[in-house]
Every structure is written in structure tokens, then in C-alpha cells.
Write a protein that holds these residues in place. Structure first.
Motif, short mmCIF file in Angstrom:
data_model
loop_
_atom_site.label_atom_id
_atom_site.label_comp_id
_atom_site.label_asym_id
_atom_site.label_seq_id
_atom_site.Cartn_x
_atom_site.Cartn_y
_atom_site.Cartn_z
N SER A 1 8.65 0.79 4.39
CA SER A 1 8.09 0.51 3.05
C SER A 1 9.17 0.71 2.05
N GLN A 2 10.08 1.44 2.03
CA GLN A 2 11.31 1.33 0.97
C GLN A 2 12.20 0.12 0.93
N GLN A 3 11.98 -0.85 2.03
CA GLN A 3 12.75 -2.10 2.05
C GLN A 3 11.92 -3.37 2.12
N HIS A 4 10.77 -3.10 2.69
CA HIS A 4 9.77 -4.38 2.97
C HIS A 4 8.28 -3.98 2.39
N LYS A 5 7.39 -4.91 2.54
CA LYS A 5 6.14 -4.95 2.35
C LYS A 5 5.29 -4.66 3.46
N VAL A 6 4.87 -3.56 3.56
CA VAL A 6 4.11 -3.11 5.00
C VAL A 6 2.49 -2.72 4.90
N PHE A 7 1.69 -3.25 5.73
CA PHE A 7 0.33 -3.02 5.81
C PHE A 7 0.31 -1.82 6.86
N ILE A 8 -0.64 -1.03 6.66
CA ILE A 8 -1.13 -0.10 7.59
C ILE A 8 -2.59 0.34 7.19
N ASP A 9 -3.32 0.17 8.37
CA ASP A 9 -4.68 0.59 8.03
C ASP A 9 -5.13 2.06 8.25
N GLN A 10 -5.02 2.70 6.88
CA GLN A 10 -5.33 4.05 6.63
C GLN A 10 -6.55 4.36 5.86
N THR A 11 -7.14 3.41 5.23
CA THR A 11 -7.87 3.33 4.07
C THR A 11 -9.63 2.62 4.41
N MET A 12 -9.54 1.48 5.40
CA MET A 12 -10.37 1.00 5.65
C MET A 12 -11.43 1.83 6.46
N SER A 13 -12.88 1.98 5.87
CA SER A 13 -13.70 2.53 6.62
C SER A 13 -14.77 1.62 7.50
N VAL A 14 -15.40 2.23 8.27
CA VAL A 14 -16.41 1.33 9.18
C VAL A 14 -17.30 1.02 8.09
N GLY A 15 -17.72 -0.32 8.63
CA GLY A 15 -18.56 -1.30 7.70
C GLY A 15 -18.04 -2.04 6.83
N THR A 16 -16.68 -1.94 6.47
CA THR A 16 -16.09 -2.97 5.67
C THR A 16 -15.97 -4.27 6.44
N ARG A 17 -15.64 -5.37 5.79
CA ARG A 17 -15.27 -6.59 6.37
C ARG A 17 -13.82 -6.46 6.94
N TRP A 18 -13.73 -5.78 8.09
CA TRP A 18 -12.51 -5.54 8.67
C TRP A 18 -11.96 -6.79 9.24
N ALA A 19 -12.58 -7.52 10.05
CA ALA A 19 -11.98 -8.70 10.51
C ALA A 19 -11.36 -9.65 9.73
N GLU A 20 -12.13 -9.96 8.52
CA GLU A 20 -11.36 -11.01 7.51
C GLU A 20 -10.10 -10.20 6.95
N ARG A 21 -10.12 -8.92 6.68
CA ARG A 21 -9.02 -8.38 6.07
C ARG A 21 -7.79 -8.22 6.86
N ILE A 22 -8.10 -7.71 8.16
CA ILE A 22 -7.08 -7.86 9.37
C ILE A 22 -6.45 -9.00 9.53
N GLU A 23 -7.35 -9.98 9.79
CA GLU A 23 -6.70 -11.40 10.09
C GLU A 23 -5.84 -11.90 8.90
N ALA A 24 -6.30 -11.76 7.78
CA ALA A 24 -5.56 -12.06 6.69
C ALA A 24 -4.26 -11.59 6.49
N GLU A 25 -4.23 -10.38 6.69
CA GLU A 25 -2.96 -9.51 6.68
C GLU A 25 -1.91 -9.99 7.75
N ILE A 26 -2.25 -10.23 8.92
CA ILE A 26 -1.66 -10.41 10.01
C ILE A 26 -1.20 -11.94 9.86
N ARG A 27 -2.09 -12.70 9.21
CA ARG A 27 -1.69 -14.40 9.09
C ARG A 27 -0.43 -14.32 8.08
N GLN A 28 -0.31 -13.29 7.20
CA GLN A 28 0.81 -13.33 5.98
C GLN A 28 1.99 -12.74 6.63
N ALA A 29 2.08 -11.95 7.89
CA ALA A 29 3.15 -11.25 7.96
C ALA A 29 4.13 -11.88 8.81
#
Length: 324
Positions: free
Chosen positions: A32-60
Motif C-alpha cells: 500500500s505504500q506504493q500501490h492502491k491495494v484492496f483487502i477485505d477486512q471490514t465488509m460484514s456478513v449481509g452486505t452486498r459482498w458479490a457486487e463489491r468484490i466483483e467491482a474491485e477485481i474488475r478494476q484490479a
């Protein structure tokens, strides 16, 4: 501080597992010191996990996946790898998958074997090995390659493996190559049934200045034909920007100003260009006019090369007040 060469990185790991989570967090902090990094540490069960995860992977640009005896049986980890694998086929190889074996020396089982056996691996032995792993991943993100690349190196690593604590599936559970009977099919799938209109779409996409509309009921292969059309466009040297309207926020589908701004920002990101949306949105024009000017006078003019704008699930805006 991020530099001009910063990449978007998605970290895939099994939460609340060791050594998976500790290693993933250390790599996240370092990269993260050099790049924009996503890691799932905050999303709780019941959130719109699938949409968020796919969106992040699509941009990666890269998906770093940590694989231990526990995570290889994690449905979430397997789903993230599968998503990255399929997106890379329509996004010119992005995201690149960087598998890291965490003291795991068993052969990958299906479906992981189909996604990971043909690409390079990294290997982590223990906590003292973490600094070396971080250096190797930084080098890979900067254009290098992971250390374990040749088939002999992979075979030597697997020969040293210890018996797994998890029961091994029966041989009948390891198909060589099967596909799910639903969802989008790969462009070269042997199970795809061509229709007479397919040839027209594939021929038309090779031309300049054309618009192709794919219509049909749900589950009739529209997205599969779109993927095949994209594949043809890439093969003739065109750059493809794929926007899946399922990933637009609900708020954007009820607010024309927000929708068109997100559309232009997303398209800019797909083309890896500098975002100038705010500059064009200061003009005293309607949203459609601003969007048209931004695409025509900036994106198309500055990019220069042929572009194919591929849009999936566009029907999501049909029942709204937004006019495309």
C-alpha cells in the motif's frame, strides 16, 4: 505516497485463518505504500459482498491470492480466483493472478488446477520468509515474474509435500474440463451453440464506427455473445472497455447527474486515462451533452486508437428516468 506507476491490487485470502490473514495483512501494509491495494477486512456478513468484490477485481491490475490447506477449500477464495480468470479473458489479461502458496505443497485440485497450474507461483515457507515474499511480489507488480515458473520447479516443490489433513476428493470429482450449465460462457467454449446472427455480430465488430445491439430474453446467451464479440475485437487490434451496468449503484440509477458522472469516470478508468470529468461537468449543459462532449472531445480524441465500448445488462436503466 502513491507514485505515477501505482497499480490496483486485490488481495484474496481466507479471513480468520493462520498463516493466511497475518501474511495477507503484512503484504497489504507493505504494498500500500506504493500501490492502491484492496483487502477485505471490514465488509460484514449481509452486505452486498458479490457486487463489491466483483467491482474491485474488475478494476484490479493484479490479484494476489494466498493459498493454504484451508484457503484452497474456501468458496470465497475460489470464487475470487474464478472471477479474475474470466475477467482477464475480456480485459486484455487484467487482472494478472499472482498465486502465493503458504507452506502448501499439495497439487491444486479442480477447479483451482485449471486456473493456476499454467501460471507462475510464489512460495512462502514461514514468518521469516515474509520480507522476501514482499520483495518478490513488488518485483512482479513492477513487471517481473514469480519465482516458480517452470514445470520442473513446480514438480520439485510438490514432491516435498506432506500428507494433507483434509480428505482428498474421489477421482470422479476431478473433471478435466467442465463448464457450469448457466452464466456467461468463455469465447472458445465447445459448448456454445452458434446462431445465424452471431456471424453478423463478429463481422460487424471488425468495422469502424458501428453500433451492435444484442437483444433477447434472459438466459438466452446475450452476455456470451458479447464476450465472443469482444474477443474478436481484441484480435483485430481494438481496445475494449467493458462496463457491466449491474455494478452501477442503485443511487446512480435514480440520479441522472450521478449516473453520467460515474459512467464517464468508469470509462476513463477502463482506458487508463487521466480523469477530467470535473472539468467537463463545470459546463452549463445537460448531463447527456456533458457526457457526449467528454467522450468525443477528450477520451476518443486523446486515446487515438480504435475503441470498442461494450456494455452489458444495459436494460437496468430502461425502467428509470435516465435517457441514454
Amino acid at each position: 505516497m502513491l507514485n505515477s506507476q501505482a497499480k490496483r491490487i486485490f488481495i484474496s485470502y481466507k479471513r480468520n485463518a493462520s498463516p493466511d490473514e497475518p501474511v495477507a495483512v503484512q503484504v497489504f501494509q507493505a504494498l500500500s505504500q506504493q500501490h492502491k491495494v484492496f483487502i477485505d477486512q471490514t465488509m460484514s456478513v449481509g452486505t452486498r459482498w458479490a457486487e463489491r468484490i466483483e467491482a474491485e477485481i474488475r478494476q484490479a491490475d493484479f490479484l494476489i491470492t494466498f493459498l493454504s490447506a484451508l484457503s484452497t477449500s474456501s468458496e470465497m477464495v475460489v470464487a475470487e480466483i474464478e472471477t479474475a480468470h474470466h475477467l482477464a479473458k475480456s480485459q486484455e489479461g487484467r487482472p494478472i493472478i499472482l498465486p502465493v502458496r503458504l507452506a502448501y505443497q499439495e497439487p491444486f485440485l479442480y477447479p483451482l488446477s485449471a486456473y493456476l497450474n499454467g501460471i507462475n507461483w510464489a512460495f512462502w515457507k514461514d514468518a521469516e520468509d515474509t520480507p522476501r515474499l514482499i520483495a518478490e511480489l513488488l518485483q512482479a507488480v513492477s513487471g517481473g515474474a514469480l519465482a516458480i515458473s517452470e514445470e520442473k520447479l513446480k514438480a520439485d516443490l510438490l514432491q516435498m509435500s506432506q500428507p494433507s489433513l483434509l480428505p482428498r476428493p474421489f477421482p470422479s470429482a476431478q473433471p478435466v474440463s467442465l463448464e457450469m450449465p448457466e452464466g456467461t460462457m468463455e469465447s472458445q467454449s465447445n459448448f456454445y451453440v452458434e446462431r445465424s446472427s452471431d456471424a453478423l455480430a463478429l463481422q460487424t465488430i471488425e468495422r469502424q464506427g458501428v453500433t451492435i445491439t444484442i437483444k433477447g430474453p434472459r438466459q438466452m446467451g446475450k452476455s456470451s455473445l458479447l464476450i465472443r464479440t469482444i474477443h474478436t475485437a481484441v484480435n483485430v487490434g481494438k481496445r475494449v472497455a467493458l462496463l457491466d451496468f449491474q455494478l452501477f449503484d442503485k443511487a446512480a440509477l435514480t440520479n441522472a447527474d450521478l449516473f453520467f458522472r460515474q459512467f464517464c469516470t468508469w470509462l476513463t478508468d477502463e482506458l487508463e486515462m487521466t480523469d477530467k470529468v470535473d472539468e467537463y461537468w463545470n459546463m452549463p449543459l445537460g448531463n447527456s451533452q456533458r457526457c457526449t462532449r467528454y467522450v468525443g472531445r477528450y477520451l476518443l480524441k486523446e486515446f487515438g486508437n480504435p475503441i470498442v465500448l461494450a456494455m452489458d445488462e444495459v436494460e437496468r436503466v430502461f425502467d428509470t428516468d435516465i435517457s441514454l
